[in-house]
Design an enzyme around this catalytic site. Structure first.
Site, short mmCIF file in Angstrom:
data_model
loop_
_atom_site.label_atom_id
_atom_site.label_comp_id
_atom_site.label_asym_id
_atom_site.label_seq_id
_atom_site.Cartn_x
_atom_site.Cartn_y
_atom_site.Cartn_z
CB ILE A 107 -1.26 0.03 0.84
CG1 ILE A 107 -2.27 -1.30 0.94
CG2 ILE A 107 -2.24 1.12 0.84
CD1 ILE A 107 -3.16 -1.45 1.72
CB CYS A 108 4.16 2.39 2.06
SG CYS A 108 3.59 2.42 3.36
CB THR A 109 5.04 0.59 -3.04
OG1 THR A 109 6.33 -0.24 -2.24
CG2 THR A 109 5.05 0.90 -4.50
CG LEU A 123 5.45 7.44 -0.90
CD1 LEU A 123 4.31 7.30 0.16
CD2 LEU A 123 6.85 7.17 -0.67
#
Length: 159
Positions: A51-53, A56
């Site tokens: 999710i973070c990838t 960003l």
């Protein structure tokens, strides 16, 4: 995560100043950034996670929404600087990824988004004006991808 676990900064509060190293080892302070621009502070749990990838990548792919003559984005996690450098190099992130690794989570805690169960931030997003006043915020828990779609209208309202 429950509502009592974290208490994020609210609209109208002044964000605490901080100084953290980015993925290249350069010291970045909030007060220096807000001297020239409004700032979007994006807290995320873990580099290299799915999710973070995705989040960003969205910033990278639509950088004009996050960086302009009047706006700067900084992204903060409790990952070590060298992990952030590797991730930024792999993903092509050319905006500041700041390490709140040591003292562990100090800035994340000051913004009220440190998840004590994981030692990592929840997904907190804060739009700060040049006086470091929180003008808009969005906070998502673990596993909940954030939606940046309101940000452009909130940035426009600062003008």
């Amino acid at each position: 995560m429950t509502a009592s676990t974290v208490t994020p900064l609210a609209v109208g509060q002044v964000a605490p100043d901080f100084s953290l190293r980015d993925q290249n080892g350069v010291e970045v302070s909030l007060s220096a950034l807000t001297a020239d621009k409004n700032v979007v502070v994006v807290f995320y749990p873990f580099a290299f996670s799915g999710i973070c990838t995705g989040e960003l990548d969205e910033i990278r792919d639509h950088l004009e929404r996050f960086v302009s003559d009047d706006l700067q984005v900084v992204c903060i996690s409790t990952d070590p600087m060298f992990s952030l450098r590797a991730w930024a190099d792999i993903q092509g992130y050319f905006f500041p990824l700041l390490s709140d690794h040591w003292p562990h989570g100090e800035v994340t805690r000051a913004f009220g988004v440190l998840n004590p169960a994981t030692g990592a931030p929840v997904r907190g997003t804060f739009l700060l004006d040049r006086d470091r006043v929180v003008r808009w915020t969005l906070v998502n828990g673990p596993g909940e991808q954030r939606d940046f779609s309101e940000l452009p209208a909130q940035v426009a309202a600062l003008s």
